[in-house]
Structure formats: C-alpha cells, structure tokens
Design an enzyme around this catalytic site. Structure first.
Site, PDB file in Angstrom:
ATOM      1  N   GLU A  89     -25.276  71.536  19.704  1.00 17.82           N
ATOM      2  CA  GLU A  89     -25.107  72.812  20.380  1.00 17.82           C
ATOM      3  C   GLU A  89     -23.969  73.560  19.675  1.00 17.82           C
ATOM      4  O   GLU A  89     -22.873  73.020  19.559  1.00 17.82           O
ATOM      5  CB  GLU A  89     -24.757  72.595  21.852  1.00 17.82           C
ATOM      6  CG  GLU A  89     -25.828  71.863  22.634  1.00 17.82           C
ATOM      7  CD  GLU A  89     -25.362  71.533  24.044  1.00 17.82           C
ATOM      8  OE1 GLU A  89     -25.341  72.455  24.885  1.00 17.82           O
ATOM      9  OE2 GLU A  89     -24.994  70.381  24.291  1.00 17.82           O
TER      10      GLU A  89
ATOM     11  N   ARG B 212     -23.918  55.704  22.389  1.00 16.40           N
ATOM     12  CA  ARG B 212     -23.010  56.697  21.846  1.00 16.40           C
ATOM     13  C   ARG B 212     -21.718  56.013  21.401  1.00 16.40           C
ATOM     14  O   ARG B 212     -21.435  54.880  21.780  1.00 16.40           O
ATOM     15  CB  ARG B 212     -22.716  57.786  22.874  1.00 16.40           C
ATOM     16  CG  ARG B 212     -21.937  57.303  24.083  1.00 16.40           C
ATOM     17  CD  ARG B 212     -21.795  58.393  25.135  1.00 16.40           C
ATOM     18  NE  ARG B 212     -21.160  59.572  24.585  1.00 16.40           N
ATOM     19  CZ  ARG B 212     -21.006  60.702  25.266  1.00 16.40           C
ATOM     20  NH1 ARG B 212     -21.497  60.809  26.492  1.00 16.40           N
ATOM     21  NH2 ARG B 212     -20.389  61.745  24.721  1.00 16.40           N
TER      22      ARG B 212
ATOM     23  N   LYS C  26     -15.028  68.081  24.432  1.00 13.40           N
ATOM     24  CA  LYS C  26     -14.819  69.445  23.957  1.00 13.40           C
ATOM     25  C   LYS C  26     -13.937  70.228  24.926  1.00 13.40           C
ATOM     26  O   LYS C  26     -13.015  70.942  24.519  1.00 13.40           O
ATOM     27  CB  LYS C  26     -16.165  70.154  23.807  1.00 13.40           C
ATOM     28  CG  LYS C  26     -17.120  69.545  22.796  1.00 13.40           C
ATOM     29  CD  LYS C  26     -18.449  70.273  22.833  1.00 13.40           C
ATOM     30  CE  LYS C  26     -19.474  69.643  21.914  1.00 13.40           C
ATOM     31  NZ  LYS C  26     -20.789  70.324  22.017  1.00 13.40           N
TER      32      LYS C  26
END
Length: 563
Positions: free
Chosen positions: A35, A259, A269
């Site tokens: 993204e 992950r 983020k």
C-alpha cells in the site's frame, strides 16, 4: 529452477507440486502488493524475497503492484520510494501496476454481484455494522436493509457512484452469511463513500473499493498464479475465494507464510508517523527506524538482508527472531567486503618522546585481510598521535593488555611503544601519554621475538581528519515491545543514539567524506576495534559524519561485564 539452487521451503514445494500436476501454466506469476501510504520496512523485505524469488526460481515473473485504494493516505512520494527500495534490494519487477487502474472493472463486477442478489446497499452506520456483525463467539445479525431488491440496490449503488450521498451514509456489502464462524464472511463491506480526490484518478471516483474486494480481483486481472501473503490474511482467503467463485474470472492460489517479528523492533507505520510528528525521529530514513531507507542509511546491505531472510527460513510457524541474527548476517557481509580504516572516537594524545619531531613516515595498511585483492593504503605516522582514552589506564587490572605505565604495546602497522609517563589536567584527568618507541620494531614486529600482547589503533595528529560519529543501538529497551500495554514511547531506549564529536580519522577516510568510491562497498568501513561505519547523508567534505552500522565483538568488554 537452477540446478545450483538447492534451497527450498514449503511455498516452493507447493509451487513445484502445482507445476508437476499441470495445475498452473509453465510460467509462475507472483506479485508484491504494498500500500503506498508509507515507506517499506524490514518485514516487507521478507515478503519481497518470497514473491520475487519464487517467480525467479521457476523462470516466471513478479509484478510490483500498488494497492492504492485509499485516497486519504496515498502519495506519489511513497510510490517512488517503494520502487527505489525494491530495486536497491536487487529485484526488478516485470510490470508496475496499480489497483486504481482496475477501478472501472471492479465496479462492473460489483454490479454483477448486485444483479445476482449477492450484494446490497446498506444504510447502517459504521458503528452499527460493527455491532450487527457479532463477535467471535456470537453470530451476527442481518441488516434491516439486507433484503432490498436487486433493482433497488443497483439504483442506490449507481447513485453512490454519482456522488448523491455524503461520506459514510451508505456502503455496498456482499451478501454471504451473518452466522459464519469466520467473521470476515459476515457480509463484508465492498465499497465505501469517500468524497476525496485520488492521486492518480483525480475526482473520477467518490466510492472506493475495500481491500478484501479489490485484492483478489487485482490478482485475477493480472493472471497471478500464486498469491503469497502473510498469515494474517489466512482467515480472509475464504472471502477472496468466494468473490472469485461468483464471477467469470481467473482464480489464483493463495498461500500464507509467517510474518517477520524481530526482538527490540516494532514494525508499525502509525507509531513512526507519530514519532516524526513529535520530532523524536528525523524521518522515514532515520537510521534507528526499521524501514528499508533507515537500514540503508545506517549502512545495511541488500546482501545482508537477503542472507538474513534465507537464514530464518520461510514457514507458517510464528516465531520471534533475535535481532542478533540480522546483525550476524550484516557482520558476515561487511567483514568480507568492507575496507579497514583507523578512527579514534575519544582521542587521547600520545607523544613519542624519542621520535624526531619533524619526521613523517608512511606505513602500508591492508584494506581488507579477508580480500587480498583489496590492496593497501598509505598511513602517515609522526611524533604526535591520538589513541583511544580507554586504551590507557594508570592503574590497570589484570588481563588489561593495553597501555599503562611501564607497559609495551604495538601500534597497528607501526611500532612498539612503551609508556614512560603521563600528564593530567587540574581535575586529575589524563590528557597526554608519553611513550618511547623501538625503531627496530618497524611494521609492528621485532626480530628478537619478544611477546607484545596489546595492539592499539591510532591516528597521526598532524594528518587527522575531524568528524562526527553517530552510534546507534536498539530502539526499544524491551525485547518484545509489541507486548507493551502502555505508550510505546515509554520503552524507547534513551541511548539509541549517541553523537560523538571530535572524532579523529586517518586521512584515507577523507576520500569517503567527499563521496568518492572506495572498495566493493561504497562508503562502508570497518573502524578497527570499533565497528562498521558508513558515511551519512548529512556528511560533507568539511564536516564528515559517519553512522555506526553495527558494532564488533569486544573480548575486553565481555571480561568487564563478567567482572
């Protein structure tokens, strides 16, 4: 797949099985779908490796796709940065694609679901939708708007697109199963109203697809054979499959892997955006931040990052990786390829009383003992030198083999010197060490075979280049910061950055400060006995700045800790 490539993991075994069974074409197609609302971090590096290497080993290709479905957060700056980071890691995409290029096709397919009675326009608010959805242990409730006719839903959906309703007034939802044990299947939202300009589409749209609706379609449109995702998307796979099964489109195979989670590291983020707003970090490329840009500025190499991913492996099992493993891979790479230089971080003057005052000698120093082809450089030597403050003690303990009154040590590449005296200031701090040298020990060894156990690095005072050094360490004081219940700022390591002024460098490092190429790794050096350092972006020829990439193992420090 190359015969020399014997590495494997469960994903590659599954791909090989699909190829052998004829379930997919001969060419494997994957995609890396970030993204564009922030810069990439070390967790993305693992995903990049999985996506690109899976395609490469089978002679296929990987697309770089920007999942740009949220106009409120996406910027061209991030798109440019993502491309730069992927290229820096050593990967080249086959096609650069954008979710926004598929908005019209997605909308048309959404209308198909509405016509089939498999999607409806809902007037519930976001809070009401959450309430109606139920919990993990209780089924959801059907919306009172769920049974509108296909004709009414189609009319409302088209009016949503035309911009007749304000933000949040209506959404389009899939009609699946409000009692499903998988909460993602309880009539998920497909479109929301957002009167916001898109950075690529402008004002063409005021409704935007949700990720769960867009993701599978993007893969389908691009002919992706294997959609590789991290484990948090495993519960979403039935939803992706449901959407694709209702439509006349290609259906990729989705495979999930664990992950990346590293000790003393937080891959968030939102957290780093807040730190930037509060002025606690300098930006996305702050060397303490685990972004690709931050790691690169700190001096990490793409080879070390890929070696790290290969070391930890690809699996479904959740695991927490010790940050020491990443540092190990980095040291292995830098030890093999970086040039050696001498730098004195906390200078203490050393005067050789019996050395001619105006004499200068030049010694040869190997650039890298691991690489004979790296050659050597010339190092100036004179009567006045700098050594590290910690290399001298007035009253040393046992097993201290550096300089002390009466002790003899080796100056790297130069001579044996013996301490004969020292001087202090008014506070009692040692400010100068007086030594004599043995002219017969030129080059750092003697024919009489006497044993000299200590070796110190040094810099000629007459030729020294003054610089600033920034020593970085773990950003968080807690090993598992993600488990912290309070504000993450509470567990930030106050010593994550130490700025050292007045560092003395050997003159060969002046070339690096001017941005000149040196060796096989540009701008990265091993400062003898200190660690690996790289030229920082703030560096200028007049005011050099070096970042510590990673430290060296120090036997004496271990002994001190034991003591």
């Amino acid at each position: 797949m190359s015969d020399a490539d014997t590495r494997t993991n469960f994903i590659w075994e599954a791909v090989d099985s699909d190829l052998a069974a004829g379930k997919v074409p001969d060419k494997i197609v994957t995609r890396f779908p970030p993204e564009p609302n922030a810069y990439l971090h070390i967790g993305h590096a693992k995903a990049i490796y999985v996506d690109f290497e899976t395609a490469r080993r089978c002679g296929g290709y990987c697309n770089l796709r920007m999942d740009d479905t949220n106009p409120l957060k996406e910027e061209q700056e991030y798109i440019d940065g993502i491309q730069e980071d992927v290229l820096w890691l050593g990967y080249q995409w086959a096609n650069l694609t954008f979710a926004s290029d598929y908005f019209e096709r997605m909308y048309e397919l959404a209308e198909e679901l509405v016509k089939k009675g498999l999607a409806y326009v809902d007037d519930l608010s976001a809070d009401e939708i959450r309430e109606y959805r139920g919990t993990l242990t209780e089924p959801g409730r059907e919306s009172p708007y769920r049974n509108r006719s296909a004709e009414e839903n189609l009319d409302l959906f088209r009016r949503m697109r035309k911009g007749e309703f304000p933000d949040g007034e209506r959404v389009l939802r899939a009609k699946i199963d409000m009692s499903s044990g998988n909460i993602n299947m309880r009539d998920p939202v497909m479109y929301r109203i957002q009167h916001a300009a898109h950075y690529r589409q402008g004002d063409a749209w005021c409704i935007y697809p949700m990720y769960d609706w867009a993701h599978g379609l993007e893969d389908s449109f691009e002919g992706i054979t294997h959609s590789l995702c991290t484990l948090e998307f495993e519960d979403h796979r039935p939803l992706y499959d449901w959407f694709l099964e209702q439509l006349p489109v290609h259906r990729p195979r989705q495979i999930e892997f664990s992950r990346l989670q590293i000790t003393n590291t937080l891959l968030s983020k939102r957290f780093y955006v807040r730190l930037m707003k509060d002025g606690l970090i300098s930006g996305w490329d702050d060397p303490r931040v685990p972004t690709i840009r931050g790691l690169r500025r700190r001096g990490y190499t793409p080879e070390a990052i890929k070696a790290f991913v290969e070391m930890i492996g690809i699996s479904k099992a959740h695991s927490i990786i010790d940050s020491g493993q990443l540092e190990y891979c980095l040291r292995e790479d830098l030890n093999r390829r970086s040039l050696r230089r001498m730098a004195v971080l906390k200078p203490l003057k050393l005067t050789i009383s019996n050395y001619p005052e105006d004499q200068v000698e030049w010694f040869d120093g190997e650039n890298n003992p691991e690489d004979p082809e790296a050659g050597s450089r010339k190092i100036p030597f004179c009567r006045d030198l700098y050594i590290e403050e910690e290399d001298f003690m007035v009253d040393p303990p046992k097993k201290f083999f550096r300089l002390a009154p009466g002790n003899e040590i080796r100056l790297k590449h130069a001579y044996y010197v013996t301490c004969t005296d020292y001087r202090t200031d008014d506070s009692g701090r040692v400010v100068e060490v007086i030594c004599t040298y043995d002219p017969e020990s030129r080059g750092g060894w003697s024919e009489d075979g006497r044993r000299v156990r200590g070796t110190s690095h040094w810099v000629s005072a007459r030729h020294a280049v003054e610089a600033e050094v920034r020593n970085y360490s773990e950003f968080f004081s807690e090993e598992r910061p993600w488990e912290h219940d309070g504000d993450f700022a509470e567990i930030m390591n106050p010593d994550s950055l130490e700025i050292v002024q007045g560092v003395k460098l050997e003159p060969a490092l002046a070339e690096a400060a001017r941005g000149e190429k040196n060796g096989s790794i540009e701008g990265i050096f091993q400062f003898l006995r200190q660690g690996y350092y790289t030229v920082d972006l703030d560096s200028t020829p007049e005011a050099p700045v070096f970042n510590r990439t990673v430290g060296l193992k120090d036997t004496w420090a271990k002994l001190k800790n034991r003591g």
